[in-house]
Structures are given as structure tokens and as C-alpha cells.
Design a protein around this motif. Sequence first.
Motif, PDB file in Angstrom:
ATOM      1  N   SER A 115       0.684  -1.166  -0.121  1.00  0.00           N
ATOM      2  CA  SER A 115       0.080  -0.109  -0.060  1.00  0.00           C
ATOM      3  C   SER A 115       0.906   1.321  -0.136  1.00  0.00           C
ATOM      4  O   SER A 115       2.101   1.238   0.251  1.00  0.00           O
ATOM      5  CB  SER A 115      -0.894  -0.098   1.057  1.00  0.00           C
ATOM      6  OG  SER A 115      -0.253   0.455   2.354  1.00  0.00           O
ATOM      7  N   THR A 116       0.188   2.361  -0.261  1.00  0.00           N
ATOM      8  CA  THR A 116       1.017   3.752  -0.413  1.00  0.00           C
ATOM      9  C   THR A 116       1.046   4.385   1.202  1.00  0.00           C
ATOM     10  O   THR A 116       1.778   5.196   1.192  1.00  0.00           O
ATOM     11  CB  THR A 116       0.389   4.641  -1.272  1.00  0.00           C
ATOM     12  OG1 THR A 116      -1.208   4.954  -0.667  1.00  0.00           O
ATOM     13  CG2 THR A 116       0.197   4.192  -2.679  1.00  0.00           C
ATOM     14  N   LEU A 117       0.522   3.648   1.876  1.00  0.00           N
ATOM     15  CA  LEU A 117       0.563   4.071   3.504  1.00  0.00           C
ATOM     16  C   LEU A 117       1.946   3.849   4.176  1.00  0.00           C
ATOM     17  O   LEU A 117       2.653   2.948   4.057  1.00  0.00           O
ATOM     18  CB  LEU A 117      -0.324   3.600   4.376  1.00  0.00           C
ATOM     19  CG  LEU A 117      -1.958   3.938   3.933  1.00  0.00           C
ATOM     20  CD1 LEU A 117      -2.870   3.024   4.803  1.00  0.00           C
ATOM     21  CD2 LEU A 117      -2.169   5.278   4.173  1.00  0.00           C
ATOM     22  N   SER A 118       2.534   4.959   4.809  1.00  0.00           N
ATOM     23  CA  SER A 118       3.800   4.693   5.544  1.00  0.00           C
ATOM     24  C   SER A 118       3.753   3.826   6.894  1.00  0.00           C
ATOM     25  O   SER A 118       2.480   3.704   7.163  1.00  0.00           O
ATOM     26  CB  SER A 118       4.339   6.133   5.805  1.00  0.00           C
ATOM     27  OG  SER A 118       3.447   6.737   7.035  1.00  0.00           O
ATOM     28  N   ARG A 119       4.838   3.326   7.185  1.00  0.00           N
ATOM     29  CA  ARG A 119       4.700   2.537   8.610  1.00  0.00           C
ATOM     30  C   ARG A 119       3.957   3.359   9.712  1.00  0.00           C
ATOM     31  O   ARG A 119       3.415   2.977  10.482  1.00  0.00           O
ATOM     32  CB  ARG A 119       6.218   2.362   8.861  1.00  0.00           C
ATOM     33  CG  ARG A 119       6.462   1.057   8.024  1.00  0.00           C
ATOM     34  CD  ARG A 119       7.980   0.556   8.287  1.00  0.00           C
ATOM     35  NE  ARG A 119       8.470  -0.508   7.406  1.00  0.00           N
ATOM     36  CZ  ARG A 119       9.773  -0.951   6.994  1.00  0.00           C
ATOM     37  NH1 ARG A 119      10.436  -0.283   7.656  1.00  0.00           N
ATOM     38  NH2 ARG A 119      10.007  -1.936   6.385  1.00  0.00           N
ATOM     39  N   THR A 120       4.573   4.531   9.772  1.00  0.00           N
ATOM     40  CA  THR A 120       3.912   5.496  10.621  1.00  0.00           C
ATOM     41  C   THR A 120       2.458   5.510  10.737  1.00  0.00           C
ATOM     42  O   THR A 120       1.543   5.572  11.840  1.00  0.00           O
ATOM     43  CB  THR A 120       4.421   6.935  10.969  1.00  0.00           C
ATOM     44  OG1 THR A 120       4.553   7.439   9.683  1.00  0.00           O
ATOM     45  CG2 THR A 120       5.939   6.770  11.609  1.00  0.00           C
ATOM     46  N   SER A 121       1.833   5.841   9.650  1.00  0.00           N
ATOM     47  CA  SER A 121       0.363   5.717   9.179  1.00  0.00           C
ATOM     48  C   SER A 121      -0.257   4.653   9.808  1.00  0.00           C
ATOM     49  O   SER A 121      -1.334   4.425  10.466  1.00  0.00           O
ATOM     50  CB  SER A 121       0.192   6.260   7.687  1.00  0.00           C
ATOM     51  OG  SER A 121       0.633   7.507   7.415  1.00  0.00           O
ATOM     52  N   LEU A 122       0.274   3.278   9.202  1.00  0.00           N
ATOM     53  CA  LEU A 122      -0.136   2.032   9.644  1.00  0.00           C
ATOM     54  C   LEU A 122      -0.112   1.766  11.160  1.00  0.00           C
ATOM     55  O   LEU A 122      -1.085   1.351  11.576  1.00  0.00           O
ATOM     56  CB  LEU A 122       0.660   0.965   8.913  1.00  0.00           C
ATOM     57  CG  LEU A 122       0.454   0.916   7.239  1.00  0.00           C
ATOM     58  CD1 LEU A 122       1.565  -0.071   6.656  1.00  0.00           C
ATOM     59  CD2 LEU A 122      -1.127   0.434   6.930  1.00  0.00           C
ATOM     60  N   MET A 123       0.876   2.356  11.595  1.00  0.00           N
ATOM     61  CA  MET A 123       0.901   2.210  13.018  1.00  0.00           C
ATOM     62  C   MET A 123      -0.311   2.837  13.930  1.00  0.00           C
ATOM     63  O   MET A 123      -0.739   2.561  14.979  1.00  0.00           O
ATOM     64  CB  MET A 123       2.285   2.631  13.825  1.00  0.00           C
ATOM     65  CG  MET A 123       3.384   1.560  13.649  1.00  0.00           C
ATOM     66  SD  MET A 123       5.031   2.014  14.458  1.00  0.00           S
ATOM     67  CE  MET A 123       5.478   3.316  13.389  1.00  0.00           C
ATOM     68  N   ILE A 124      -0.550   4.169  13.324  1.00  0.00           N
ATOM     69  CA  ILE A 124      -1.636   5.003  13.895  1.00  0.00           C
ATOM     70  C   ILE A 124      -2.875   4.264  13.654  1.00  0.00           C
ATOM     71  O   ILE A 124      -3.793   4.241  14.439  1.00  0.00           O
ATOM     72  CB  ILE A 124      -1.818   6.339  12.875  1.00  0.00           C
ATOM     73  CG1 ILE A 124      -0.368   7.244  13.526  1.00  0.00           C
ATOM     74  CG2 ILE A 124      -2.892   7.011  13.406  1.00  0.00           C
ATOM     75  CD1 ILE A 124      -0.225   8.400  12.710  1.00  0.00           C
ATOM     76  N   ILE A 125      -3.206   3.713  12.385  1.00  0.00           N
ATOM     77  CA  ILE A 125      -4.374   2.960  12.128  1.00  0.00           C
ATOM     78  C   ILE A 125      -4.419   1.735  13.259  1.00  0.00           C
ATOM     79  O   ILE A 125      -5.522   1.390  13.809  1.00  0.00           O
ATOM     80  CB  ILE A 125      -4.522   2.429  10.697  1.00  0.00           C
ATOM     81  CG1 ILE A 125      -4.564   3.488   9.977  1.00  0.00           C
ATOM     82  CG2 ILE A 125      -5.422   1.391  10.465  1.00  0.00           C
ATOM     83  CD1 ILE A 125      -4.350   3.217   8.331  1.00  0.00           C
ATOM     84  N   GLY A 126      -3.471   1.141  13.532  1.00  0.00           N
ATOM     85  CA  GLY A 126      -3.303  -0.252  14.280  1.00  0.00           C
ATOM     86  C   GLY A 126      -3.635   0.310  15.824  1.00  0.00           C
ATOM     87  O   GLY A 126      -4.520  -0.264  16.388  1.00  0.00           O
ATOM     88  N   MET A 138      -2.346  -6.945  14.988  1.00  0.00           N
ATOM     89  CA  MET A 138      -1.719  -7.445  13.745  1.00  0.00           C
ATOM     90  C   MET A 138      -1.110  -6.376  12.827  1.00  0.00           C
ATOM     91  O   MET A 138       0.035  -6.430  12.059  1.00  0.00           O
ATOM     92  CB  MET A 138      -2.682  -8.216  13.001  1.00  0.00           C
ATOM     93  CG  MET A 138      -3.248  -9.732  13.646  1.00  0.00           C
ATOM     94  SD  MET A 138      -4.730 -10.227  12.910  1.00  0.00           S
ATOM     95  CE  MET A 138      -4.401 -10.395  11.093  1.00  0.00           C
ATOM     96  N   ILE A 139      -1.608  -5.304  12.815  1.00  0.00           N
ATOM     97  CA  ILE A 139      -0.911  -4.013  12.035  1.00  0.00           C
ATOM     98  C   ILE A 139       0.101  -3.360  12.907  1.00  0.00           C
ATOM     99  O   ILE A 139       1.111  -3.217  12.347  1.00  0.00           O
ATOM    100  CB  ILE A 139      -1.926  -3.169  11.796  1.00  0.00           C
ATOM    101  CG1 ILE A 139      -2.934  -3.796  10.724  1.00  0.00           C
ATOM    102  CG2 ILE A 139      -1.370  -1.804  10.953  1.00  0.00           C
ATOM    103  CD1 ILE A 139      -4.265  -2.875  10.424  1.00  0.00           C
ATOM    104  N   THR A 140      -0.128  -2.949  13.939  1.00  0.00           N
ATOM    105  CA  THR A 140       0.890  -2.208  14.835  1.00  0.00           C
ATOM    106  C   THR A 140       2.070  -2.982  14.877  1.00  0.00           C
ATOM    107  O   THR A 140       3.422  -2.628  14.757  1.00  0.00           O
ATOM    108  CB  THR A 140       0.356  -1.784  16.159  1.00  0.00           C
ATOM    109  OG1 THR A 140      -1.152  -1.325  16.068  1.00  0.00           O
ATOM    110  CG2 THR A 140       1.235  -0.818  16.938  1.00  0.00           C
ATOM    111  N   PHE A 141       2.372  -4.283  15.633  1.00  0.00           N
ATOM    112  CA  PHE A 141       3.378  -4.894  16.107  1.00  0.00           C
ATOM    113  C   PHE A 141       4.477  -5.109  14.949  1.00  0.00           C
ATOM    114  O   PHE A 141       5.625  -4.901  15.308  1.00  0.00           O
ATOM    115  CB  PHE A 141       3.269  -6.138  16.924  1.00  0.00           C
ATOM    116  CG  PHE A 141       2.570  -5.492  18.157  1.00  0.00           C
ATOM    117  CD1 PHE A 141       3.377  -5.452  19.484  1.00  0.00           C
ATOM    118  CD2 PHE A 141       1.286  -5.684  18.694  1.00  0.00           C
ATOM    119  CE1 PHE A 141       3.001  -5.293  20.745  1.00  0.00           C
ATOM    120  CE2 PHE A 141       0.694  -5.454  19.768  1.00  0.00           C
ATOM    121  CZ  PHE A 141       1.676  -5.109  21.042  1.00  0.00           C
TER     122      PHE A 141
END
Length: 402
Positions: free
Chosen positions: A278-289, A321-324
Motif C-alpha cells: 500500500s501507499t501508507l507509511s509505517r507510521t500511518s499504519l501504526m496510527i491505524i493499528g 496484527m498491524i501495529t506490532f
Amino acid sequence: MKLLYLSYLNSFKGLSREVWWLALVTLINRAGTMVIPFLSLYLTQDRGFSLEDVGTIMSCFGLGSLAGTWLGGKLTDRIGYYKVMVWSLFLTGVLFIWLQMLESFYAICSGIFVLMVIADSFRPATYVAMSAYSKHENKTRSVTLIRLAINLGFSAGPAIGGVIIASVGYFGLFWIDGVTCLLAALLLLLVLNPKKAKELDQVKNEAPRSAYSDYPYLLFIGAMVLLGLIFVQYFSTVPLFYSEMRSLSEVGIGLLLAMNGFIIFVFEMPLIKYLETSTLSRTSLMIIGLAMTTFSFFFLTIGTWTGLLVIGMILMTLGEMITFPFSSAFAMDRSRSGRQGEYMALYNIAFSISHIFAHNGGMVSIANFGYKSTWYLAMIIGVMGILLLYALRYRLQTSRKK
């Protein structure tokens, strides 16, 4: 169904042979530490200690874990991840066998502390090894594979441990725990010998930066501490809530917790493979998680329908599952510019701190303010963690523009 099966298998492709071996060593090691879930029972039923004494001993457990993680990072930077992993596994095996021979309160406190110092020095070294044996594009999935091995180990360990206790007693646990650690050390020597194993991502820094002077990384660590404070509630205070306020049986509580492990086992690797593209950054994915984990507590504050508990557990599991995996990958990538062992130790220390304070803090909050107020407090802590991640993302974006 066949397409889903093939998609699941494809999510594992591209990982190096060394990462697979590392996952197997981790599986053997974690399945072997089956004495840990039964430690409180062993101390009260077999050794006759009071609950207050057990609480003190478990505090030594947490402090030893914290000290071991820090020490493991320091040693990894000085002598390398391979030696730290081998010696940690070997000495842990010896200490597990020795621990059953201790009888007095102070001897057991000291023994547990020393055991955890040695055992948890393995953790930062493993992350550095994983980073070395993974290509840049596969780091997140490599973390996910190791997480899968850890979950399988923790699932199998207690089940096997229960059978051993019923068959031969508690002393059998210590021997088997010790032997499995020794076997894991032997396997590591055989399959991940530096002369045979191939590093795919070698890092050479003439003047490595300290993790403690990396301000964006400290923001990230702060967010991980806050994540840990609310995440561990699902394995300490939330089961009490299920029993006392929702009248679930032990079987029902067990099924809810088992659902967490099942979802992770089946869906985590395909989900991570999809999100990596995806185009989302790791920090954005951590925020979502983290947002998912935070919002899951909302379903504990409304209604009495059991289905709400299921929704909350699913939402928390998705957040986990997303954050870690992405937080681990972020820490590994950030460590490339500094002292890798120190960076990964600090990442693990964040969760050690959470374990030391979260369980007791949650219990005290429930005793004084009740369950609903505790869940609202958990959501506030989660939002604070999200804000720290937003600050991290802003900081990283600003530094790239300069």
C-alpha cells in the motif's frame, strides 16, 4: 478456497532460509518456556508461598526482563547478535534446571531475576539477526513470521506443560524447559553459524548514533509504552471483566482469547503482505493499528450483548496484527543509523515497562474506579499514543523536506 490457500502460501515467499531457521529456533525456545504460565501455581501450590510473596517474585521476574533486555542490547553491539543468542539459550537452559533446586524466598527471587536477565538478553539480539538476514522489502514479513512462531510456541507450551504437570509433576517442567533451550542453542549453532549463514543486509557505521539521542525514535518508544499499557489489559483485567461483569465461563473466556491467536495465525501474514504494497507509511499504519486497539475498549463500555465482546476482541486483534509488525520493522530500519542492539533493546524495554506497570495499574484502577472508568482511561492512554505517532510522522516528514 484454493485461491485463498495459494494466496496464504504466497505471503511466505521471498523470506530467506536464515529467517526460517530463526523462526524455528524461536518456536522451540518459546514452546520450551512452558514453566512461565504455571509459575504462580508452582510457587503457591508446590512451594507454599503466600500471594504477597508470589507478587514480589513476579516483580523480580519483570525487573529481570527489563535488565536482560538492556544488557542484551549492549552485548549485541559489543560482541554481535550470534554469540548473545547462543550463550543466552545455553545459559537459560542450565538456569531452568537449576531453578527447581532453590527453596528459600530470597533464593527464588534472586534465581528468577538472574534467569530473566539471561533469557531476555536473547530478544534484542534476535531482532538484529532478523534485520541482518532480511532484505529491506521483507523485514515486516520476517517480523510477522517470528511473531507467528512465538504465538505457536506460547499456544503449544501451556498445553504440553499441563500434561507434564499431571504426569510427572512440576519438576518435569524445569527439566524440559532447560533441555529445549539447550536444543535451541544446538540448532542455532548448526544452522546459523556465521560461516554458513548469509547476511542480506549488512550495516556498517563508523560513528553509530545512540538511540537515546534520537528524538523521533524516543517519540516512537513513548507511543509503544502507551500501546503496551492498554494492550496487556486484554490478558489481565479484561478476562476478569468477562467473568465478573458479563458472566462468561472459563470456557467462554478461553474461546475469546483463542480467537485472538487463531485470527493472527490465519490472517496476519497475508494482511501484512497486502499492507506492504500500500501507499501508507509505517507510521500511518501504526496510527491505524493503535486506533483500532484503542477503539476496541469502547465495546466493553456499552450494552450487555456478548457479541460486543467478540467485536472488541476482533478489533483489538486487527490492531495488534498491524501495529506490532510495522513498529518492529520501523525500529529495525531506524537502528541502521545507530547502535543496533541499543535501538532494539529500547524497543523491547518499552513493552517490559508496560508489563511492570500495566497489570497492577489496571487492577488498582478497577478497585478504585470500576471497570467502565478503567476502559475510558485505557482509551485516553491510547489517544495519547496516537498523538505521539502523529508527532513522529510530522517530525519525519519535516526532516525529509530539509
